[in-house]
Design a protein around this motif. Structure first.
Motif, PDB file in Angstrom:
ATOM      1  N   SER A   1       0.827  -1.202   0.000  1.00  0.00           N
ATOM      2  CA  SER A   1       0.000   0.000   0.000  1.00  0.00           C
ATOM      3  C   SER A   1       0.868   1.261   0.000  1.00  0.00           C
ATOM      4  CB  SER A   1      -0.927  -0.004   1.212  1.00  0.00           C
ATOM      5  OG  SER A   1      -1.725   1.145   1.233  1.00  0.00           O
ATOM      6  N   LEU A   2       1.930   1.255   0.795  1.00  0.00           N
ATOM      7  CA  LEU A   2       2.853   2.400   0.815  1.00  0.00           C
ATOM      8  C   LEU A   2       3.523   2.572  -0.540  1.00  0.00           C
ATOM      9  CD1 LEU A   2       4.528   1.893   4.303  1.00  0.00           C
ATOM     10  CD2 LEU A   2       3.005   3.759   3.645  1.00  0.00           C
ATOM     11  N   GLY A   3       3.948   1.457  -1.138  1.00  0.00           N
ATOM     12  CA  GLY A   3       4.583   1.522  -2.445  1.00  0.00           C
ATOM     13  C   GLY A   3       3.654   2.062  -3.511  1.00  0.00           C
ATOM     14  N   VAL A   4       2.411   1.610  -3.486  1.00  0.00           N
ATOM     15  CA  VAL A   4       1.419   2.106  -4.448  1.00  0.00           C
ATOM     16  C   VAL A   4       1.196   3.599  -4.229  1.00  0.00           C
ATOM     17  CG1 VAL A   4      -1.017   1.968  -5.125  1.00  0.00           C
ATOM     18  CG2 VAL A   4       0.302  -0.124  -4.806  1.00  0.00           C
ATOM     19  N   THR A   5       1.178   4.023  -2.981  1.00  0.00           N
ATOM     20  CA  THR A   5       0.996   5.445  -2.679  1.00  0.00           C
ATOM     21  C   THR A   5       2.166   6.267  -3.227  1.00  0.00           C
ATOM     22  OG1 THR A   5      -0.283   4.927  -0.697  1.00  0.00           O
ATOM     23  CG2 THR A   5       0.675   7.131  -0.822  1.00  0.00           C
ATOM     24  N   VAL A   6       3.389   5.786  -3.037  1.00  0.00           N
ATOM     25  CA  VAL A   6       4.558   6.508  -3.547  1.00  0.00           C
ATOM     26  C   VAL A   6       4.514   6.574  -5.073  1.00  0.00           C
ATOM     27  CG1 VAL A   6       7.081   6.429  -3.764  1.00  0.00           C
ATOM     28  CG2 VAL A   6       6.013   6.039  -1.551  1.00  0.00           C
ATOM     29  N   ILE A   7       4.175   5.458  -5.723  1.00  0.00           N
ATOM     30  CA  ILE A   7       4.071   5.460  -7.185  1.00  0.00           C
ATOM     31  C   ILE A   7       2.975   6.423  -7.636  1.00  0.00           C
ATOM     32  CG2 ILE A   7       3.396   4.052  -9.180  1.00  0.00           C
ATOM     33  CD1 ILE A   7       4.849   1.692  -7.794  1.00  0.00           C
ATOM     34  N   THR A   8       1.851   6.435  -6.939  1.00  0.00           N
ATOM     35  CA  THR A   8       0.751   7.336  -7.284  1.00  0.00           C
ATOM     36  C   THR A   8       1.179   8.788  -7.145  1.00  0.00           C
ATOM     37  OG1 THR A   8      -0.863   5.671  -6.591  1.00  0.00           O
ATOM     38  CG2 THR A   8      -1.650   7.939  -6.792  1.00  0.00           C
ATOM     39  N   ILE A   9       1.901   9.101  -6.091  1.00  0.00           N
ATOM     40  CA  ILE A   9       2.410  10.462  -5.911  1.00  0.00           C
ATOM     41  C   ILE A   9       3.300  10.835  -7.098  1.00  0.00           C
ATOM     42  CG2 ILE A   9       3.985  11.898  -4.527  1.00  0.00           C
ATOM     43  CD1 ILE A   9       2.862  10.367  -2.044  1.00  0.00           C
TER      44      ILE A   9
ATOM     45  N   PHE B   1      -7.990  -1.359 -16.779  1.00  0.00           N
ATOM     46  CA  PHE B   1      -7.797  -2.808 -16.736  1.00  0.00           C
ATOM     47  C   PHE B   1      -6.764  -3.203 -15.683  1.00  0.00           C
ATOM     48  CE2 PHE B   1      -5.577  -6.600 -18.489  1.00  0.00           C
ATOM     49  CZ  PHE B   1      -6.626  -7.509 -18.407  1.00  0.00           C
ATOM     50  N   VAL B   2      -5.613  -2.541 -15.682  1.00  0.00           N
ATOM     51  CA  VAL B   2      -4.542  -2.881 -14.749  1.00  0.00           C
ATOM     52  C   VAL B   2      -4.960  -2.598 -13.310  1.00  0.00           C
ATOM     53  CG1 VAL B   2      -2.209  -2.226 -14.039  1.00  0.00           C
ATOM     54  CG2 VAL B   2      -2.691  -2.670 -16.425  1.00  0.00           C
ATOM     55  N   ALA B   3      -5.649  -1.487 -13.085  1.00  0.00           N
ATOM     56  CA  ALA B   3      -6.087  -1.168 -11.724  1.00  0.00           C
ATOM     57  C   ALA B   3      -7.071  -2.215 -11.196  1.00  0.00           C
ATOM     58  CB  ALA B   3      -6.710   0.221 -11.686  1.00  0.00           C
ATOM     59  N   LEU B   4      -7.960  -2.673 -12.063  1.00  0.00           N
ATOM     60  CA  LEU B   4      -8.914  -3.703 -11.639  1.00  0.00           C
ATOM     61  C   LEU B   4      -8.219  -5.035 -11.391  1.00  0.00           C
ATOM     62  CD1 LEU B   4     -11.926  -2.847 -13.976  1.00  0.00           C
ATOM     63  CD2 LEU B   4     -11.727  -2.437 -11.510  1.00  0.00           C
ATOM     64  N   ILE B   5      -7.270  -5.371 -12.239  1.00  0.00           N
ATOM     65  CA  ILE B   5      -6.521  -6.614 -12.041  1.00  0.00           C
ATOM     66  C   ILE B   5      -5.691  -6.537 -10.757  1.00  0.00           C
ATOM     67  CG2 ILE B   5      -4.541  -7.907 -12.941  1.00  0.00           C
ATOM     68  CD1 ILE B   5      -5.772  -7.874 -15.609  1.00  0.00           C
ATOM     69  N   ALA B   6      -5.052  -5.405 -10.514  1.00  0.00           N
ATOM     70  CA  ALA B   6      -4.220  -5.248  -9.320  1.00  0.00           C
ATOM     71  C   ALA B   6      -5.056  -5.391  -8.052  1.00  0.00           C
ATOM     72  CB  ALA B   6      -3.507  -3.908  -9.342  1.00  0.00           C
ATOM     73  N   LYS B   7      -6.303  -4.932  -8.086  1.00  0.00           N
ATOM     74  CA  LYS B   7      -7.186  -5.079  -6.921  1.00  0.00           C
ATOM     75  C   LYS B   7      -7.339  -6.551  -6.567  1.00  0.00           C
ATOM     76  CE  LYS B   7     -11.607  -5.281  -7.102  1.00  0.00           C
ATOM     77  NZ  LYS B   7     -12.984  -5.421  -7.040  1.00  0.00           N
TER      78      LYS B   7
ATOM     79  N   VAL C   1      10.501  -3.769 -13.671  1.00  0.00           N
ATOM     80  CA  VAL C   1      10.224  -2.897 -12.531  1.00  0.00           C
ATOM     81  C   VAL C   1       9.457  -3.720 -11.493  1.00  0.00           C
ATOM     82  CG1 VAL C   1       9.091  -0.769 -11.789  1.00  0.00           C
ATOM     83  CG2 VAL C   1      10.156  -0.897 -14.044  1.00  0.00           C
ATOM     84  N   ALA C   2       9.800  -3.536 -10.240  1.00  0.00           N
ATOM     85  CA  ALA C   2       9.296  -4.402  -9.183  1.00  0.00           C
ATOM     86  C   ALA C   2       7.856  -4.138  -8.766  1.00  0.00           C
ATOM     87  CB  ALA C   2      10.211  -4.321  -7.969  1.00  0.00           C
ATOM     88  N   VAL C   3       7.022  -3.708  -9.672  1.00  0.00           N
ATOM     89  CA  VAL C   3       5.590  -3.671  -9.376  1.00  0.00           C
ATOM     90  C   VAL C   3       4.968  -5.002  -9.760  1.00  0.00           C
ATOM     91  CG1 VAL C   3       5.369  -1.174  -9.599  1.00  0.00           C
ATOM     92  CG2 VAL C   3       4.999  -2.610 -11.586  1.00  0.00           C
ATOM     93  N   GLY C   4       5.803  -5.895 -10.231  1.00  0.00           N
ATOM     94  CA  GLY C   4       5.357  -7.190 -10.733  1.00  0.00           C
ATOM     95  C   GLY C   4       4.526  -8.042  -9.803  1.00  0.00           C
ATOM     96  N   PRO C   5       4.849  -8.147  -8.506  1.00  0.00           N
ATOM     97  CA  PRO C   5       4.042  -9.039  -7.672  1.00  0.00           C
ATOM     98  C   PRO C   5       2.567  -8.653  -7.636  1.00  0.00           C
ATOM     99  CG  PRO C   5       6.054  -8.479  -6.530  1.00  0.00           C
ATOM    100  CD  PRO C   5       6.002  -7.625  -7.770  1.00  0.00           C
ATOM    101  N   LEU C   6       2.274  -7.394  -7.594  1.00  0.00           N
ATOM    102  CA  LEU C   6       0.883  -6.959  -7.526  1.00  0.00           C
ATOM    103  C   LEU C   6       0.164  -7.201  -8.845  1.00  0.00           C
ATOM    104  CD1 LEU C   6      -1.237  -5.713  -5.734  1.00  0.00           C
ATOM    105  CD2 LEU C   6      -0.410  -3.470  -6.393  1.00  0.00           C
ATOM    106  N   ILE C   7       0.750  -6.788  -9.930  1.00  0.00           N
ATOM    107  CA  ILE C   7       0.149  -7.015 -11.236  1.00  0.00           C
ATOM    108  C   ILE C   7       0.156  -8.511 -11.548  1.00  0.00           C
ATOM    109  CG2 ILE C   7       0.303  -6.511 -13.710  1.00  0.00           C
ATOM    110  CD1 ILE C   7      -0.509  -4.127 -11.894  1.00  0.00           C
ATOM    111  N   GLY C   8       1.274  -9.169 -11.227  1.00  0.00           N
ATOM    112  CA  GLY C   8       1.371 -10.613 -11.449  1.00  0.00           C
ATOM    113  C   GLY C   8       0.308 -11.371 -10.679  1.00  0.00           C
ATOM    114  N   ALA C   9       0.074 -10.971  -9.437  1.00  0.00           N
ATOM    115  CA  ALA C   9      -0.970 -11.623  -8.640  1.00  0.00           C
ATOM    116  C   ALA C   9      -2.346 -11.378  -9.246  1.00  0.00           C
ATOM    117  CB  ALA C   9      -0.923 -11.113  -7.196  1.00  0.00           C
TER     118      ALA C   9
END
Length: 155
Positions: A53-61, A95-101, A131-139
């Motif tokens: 959640s913190l990582g997503v917040t930093v990326i969003t910022i 699409f990606v935001a829904l998949i990441a959820k 780029v290490a956002v992979g676990p969330l998108i991968g999941a």
């Protein structure tokens, strides 16, 4: 002192170094520092619970900085939807935001799958400069594929 997790982290650092991936080296360096200063018992549970959640917040910022700085405004927004590339980007973002959820749910409910997802991410980051956002998108992708397989194979 040198237990399995320390050796694993040092191996990851070496892979990051060989793959010239600064992100993985910094991440390992921080985690090793937390372990060496014996802060891991307090910090790791927090990072496990809130880290994504913190990582997503930093990326969003980071993504919103051009809006905050005035580089992107309503004019640019309207211009972007005038092209089919803009609509493709809009659809991909949705699409990606829904998949990441769904990926967040999968990581929370099936932690044993996290190991495979993290390994896949590490391989992509170290060897393919991913780029290490992979676990969330991968999941999220894994969740969608699993549900698709369940429909056709049954569970």
């Amino acid at each position: 002192m040198f237990n399995q997790s320390m050796i694993f982290l040092l191996l990851l650092f070496l892979l990051g170094y060989l793959g010239k991936n600064q992100s993985i080296m910094i991440a390992v360096y921080v985690l090793l520092g937390l372990k060496l200063f014996k802060l891991d018992d307090r910090v790791f549970p927090y990072l496990t619970e809130k880290g994504i959640s913190l990582g997503v917040t930093v990326i969003t910022i980071a993504v919103l900085v051009p809006i905050a700085s005035g580089q992107i405004g309503f004019k640019e927004l309207l211009e972007s939807v005038k092209s089919y590339y803009g609509w493709i980007a809009l659809g991909a973002g949705i699409f990606v935001a829904l998949i990441a959820k769904n990926g967040l749910d999968l990581l929370a409910n099936d932690p044993h799958l996290t190991t495979a997802l993290v390994l896949g991410t590490i391989i992509a980051v170290v060897f393919f400069h991913g780029v290490a956002v992979g676990p969330l998108i991968g999941a999220g992708i894994a969740y969608v594929v699993m549900k698709f397989v369940d429909v056709f194979v049954g569970s």
